[in-house]
Write an enzyme that holds these catalytic residues in place. Structure first.
Site, PDB file in Angstrom:
ATOM      1  N   GLY A   3       0.808  -1.214   0.000  1.00  0.00           N
ATOM      2  CA  GLY A   3       0.000   0.000   0.000  1.00  0.00           C
ATOM      3  C   GLY A   3       0.840   1.261   0.000  1.00  0.00           C
ATOM      4  CB  ILE A   4       3.806   2.317   1.982  1.00  0.00           C
ATOM      5  CG1 ILE A   4       3.093   2.303   3.345  1.00  0.00           C
ATOM      6  CG2 ILE A   4       4.832   3.443   1.935  1.00  0.00           C
ATOM      7  CD1 ILE A   4       2.388   3.587   3.678  1.00  0.00           C
TER       8      ILE A   4
ATOM      9  CB  CYS B  37     -16.070   8.249  17.246  1.00  0.00           C
ATOM     10  SG  CYS B  37     -17.437   7.163  16.727  1.00  0.00           S
TER      11      CYS B  37
ATOM     12  NE  ARG C 256     -24.448  -0.974  14.030  1.00  0.00           N
ATOM     13  CZ  ARG C 256     -23.265  -1.531  13.821  1.00  0.00           C
ATOM     14  NH1 ARG C 256     -22.271  -1.277  14.660  1.00  0.00           N
ATOM     15  NH2 ARG C 256     -23.060  -2.327  12.795  1.00  0.00           N
TER      16      ARG C 256
ATOM     17  CG  HIS D  99     -13.994   8.648  12.818  1.00  0.00           C
ATOM     18  ND1 HIS D  99     -13.181   7.994  13.718  1.00  0.00           N
ATOM     19  CD2 HIS D  99     -15.244   8.153  13.003  1.00  0.00           C
ATOM     20  CE1 HIS D  99     -13.904   7.128  14.414  1.00  0.00           C
ATOM     21  NE2 HIS D  99     -15.164   7.210  14.007  1.00  0.00           N
TER      22      HIS D  99
ATOM     23  CD  GLU E 120      -9.981   9.516  12.863  1.00  0.00           C
ATOM     24  OE1 GLU E 120     -10.440   8.431  13.280  1.00  0.00           O
ATOM     25  OE2 GLU E 120     -10.402  10.629  13.249  1.00  0.00           O
TER      26      GLU E 120
END
Length: 546
Positions: free
Chosen positions: A18-19, A378, A469, A516, A518
């Site tokens: 992925g990187i 959250c 939720r 979120h 981030e």
């Protein structure tokens, strides 16, 4: 016409495909090439939304509400491309789509098989996700040799033929282990991995070789000879102390030039000055702060990947080194909050389940009472509301119905109805399925004038991504506001509470957000909430050392 770069991995998992894929995307984008990324996951789950963080790590949420692999977070942080539901799919999604087609009779009575039906579906998903890009970088999850990956490898093999040699490039990431007793890097695992790939019908054009030391020239020539690639296409991927150094490392070895040549792309020279400036900021901080990260999965930091990166981004943009101290909330339950005394700020991230919640609440109480900068995300916001209800508003047994169904003060409850990004009303109950049933994706939030949140964002309306939720119970919210809790952000349609804070005369910096943030932070711009949070930590650090 879109061209494709396929990235596979061999020898062992967790090598950093992925990187590597994200870094290549960053370099190509710096050359003026429009890129997108796709991640193909071979597990049978429809998505990672219900998977344990210990099994999968972080679940990254896209703007359109997809619960995806954490690698999509890397793609968004390294490039300007925005990921969506089309950029990540699994074996489970593919089989689900094929079975639905079979039930509708779309295969006209044919026997439905892995080849061609599953592989054709994979190819159609790849092409759909790649639409509009000059280059689509497609990462195939898993390790070459795994049974689960075979349909995906067969599909990309077919695309190599169907799209043409000048429209596809195959990159294989492998491992060169160093054996201390022999005093050398071993190439045999790489040779066998490439052999396995070639038996499937894929000849890699480029080898990315993970190693903990530089690869000698004779070893490179050996790898090139026995793996049937050009010597210059054997590229070393050395261990780095920051993932943001990888684009420069790969560019120095001309990876982007080799890829462009293979794909027949003429593009301007790469400009990695942005990354060079970020590395300088990272390596030359003017101060340091200590942040207590109070969580449940602290032994597996991959569970909080985007959050950790967002704190690092804030460090870069405040010229500071952010020292993150991972604290197990259950240990705080057992041993108390003494460990927090030397911290410049406290953060409680999102999470699920009752275990460790009282330790998080204790940390929040410590932050509030001792005026330590606090950011709750959250669940971290929800528990901040619980703590305020218990210790300030006099609701001694207040809790979330997620953890205590019969609490007399359910200050946090299940969201039964909300409007999605398009305005469509979504409804849920306690009996709803777990998978794909949360409030997900980008949601508009209105910020109240005169609040810290409004000052931090510099705007009265923001868009942030959600994954939850449970929400603050509006029926009890007025009582909490009477006691001094400030609701600084609300959803415009449903009036759901999105942000809370304490007044400036009560606490210097205490913020909770249901979303979120981030997920939208990146190293180039950072994120205003994290930047402000780290600045507050710096201010406390300076005052306490003053």
């Amino acid at each position: 016409m879109t061209k494709y770069v396929f990235v596979t991995g061999g020898v062992v998992s967790s090598l950093g495909k992925g990187i590597a894929a994200a870094s290549l995307g960053a370099i190509l984008e710096s050359r003026g090439i429009k890129v997108t990324h796709l991640k193909l996951d071979p597990y049978i789950n429809v998505d990672p939304g219900t998977m344990s963080p210990f099994q999968h790590g972080e679940v990254f949420v896209t703007e359109d509400g997809a619960e995806t692999d954490l690698d999509l977070g890397h793609y968004e942080r390294f490039t300007s491309a925005k990921m969506s539901k089309r950029n990540n799919f699994t074996t489970g999604q593919i089989y689900e789509a094929v079975i639905k087609k079979e039930r509708r009779g779309e295969y006209l009575g044919k026997t439905v098989q892995v080849i061609p039906h599953i592989t054709d579906e994979i190819k159609s998903y790849v092409k759909r996700g790649a639409e509009g890009a000059d280059v689509a970088i497609v990462e195939v999850g898993g390790t070459v040799g795994d049974i689960e990956s075979l349909p995906f490898l067969e599909a990309i093999r077919q695309m190599g033929i169907e799209e043409g040699r000048n429209a596809t490039c195959f990159i294989h990431l492998t491992l060169l282990p160093y054996i201390p007793t022999a005093g050398e890097l071993k190439t045999k695992p790489t040779q066998h991995s490439v052999k396995e790939l070639r038996e499937i019908g894929i000849q890699p054009d480029i080898l990315l070789c993970r190693a903990d030391r530089s690869i000698p020239a004779d070893e490179r020539r050996k790898i090139a000879l026995f793996c049937n690639v050009m010597p210059e296409a054997v590229i070393e991927c050395l261990d780095a102390d920051s993932i943001y150094k990888i684009p420069g490392q790969l560019h120095d070895q001309m990876l982007d030039e080799i890829v462009c040549h293979k794909l027949g792309i003429l593009a301007r020279a790469a400009d990695l000055s942005v990354w060079e400036n970020l590395i300088r900021a990272l390596e030359n901080p003017k101060q340091a702060v200590d942040i207590a990260f109070v969580g449940k999965y602290v032994d597996l930091t991959e569970s909080y990947k985007s959050l950790i990166e967002a704190l690092n981004h804030a460090g870069m943009h405040t010229e500071s080194k952010v020292n993150i101290h991972y604290l197990d909330s259950e240990e705080i339950e057992r041993s108390g909050c003494a460990v927090l005394e030397k911290m410049d700020a406290i953060l409680v991230p999102g999470g699920f389940g009752k275990r460790g919640t009282e330790g998080k609440i204790a940390a929040i109480r410590y932050a509030r009472e001792n005026k330590v900068p606090y950011l709750g995300i959250c669940l971290g916001m929800q528990l901040a509301v619980v703590e305020f209800a218990r210790d300030v508003a006099g609701m001694a047994e207040a809790h979330s119905t997620e953890f205590e169904r019969e609490t007399p003060f359910p200050v946090i409850g299940l969201i039964t109805e909300w409007a999605d990004r398009s305005g469509k009303v979504e409804k849920r109950s306690e009996d709803s399925d777990l998978g794909g049933t949360m409030r997900l994706g980008g949601q508009v939030c209105k910020l109240a004038d005169g609040t810290l949140a409004r000052e931090v964002y510099g705007s009265g309306e923001i868009m942030e991504r959600h994954r939850h939720r449970y929400e603050v119970n509006n029926t009890l919210l007025a009582q909490l506001e009477e006691k001094g809790l400030v609701v600084s952000g609300r959803a415009p349609v449903t009036d759901l509470c999105e942000m809370v804070e304490l007044p400036a005369d009560v606490h210097p910096w205490f913020v909770g957000c249901q979303f979120h943030p981030e997920f939208t932070s990146n190293p180039r711009k950072g994120h205003p909430l994290f930047t402000a949070y780290v600045k507050a930590a710096i201010a406390r650090h300076s005052a306490s050392r003053g």
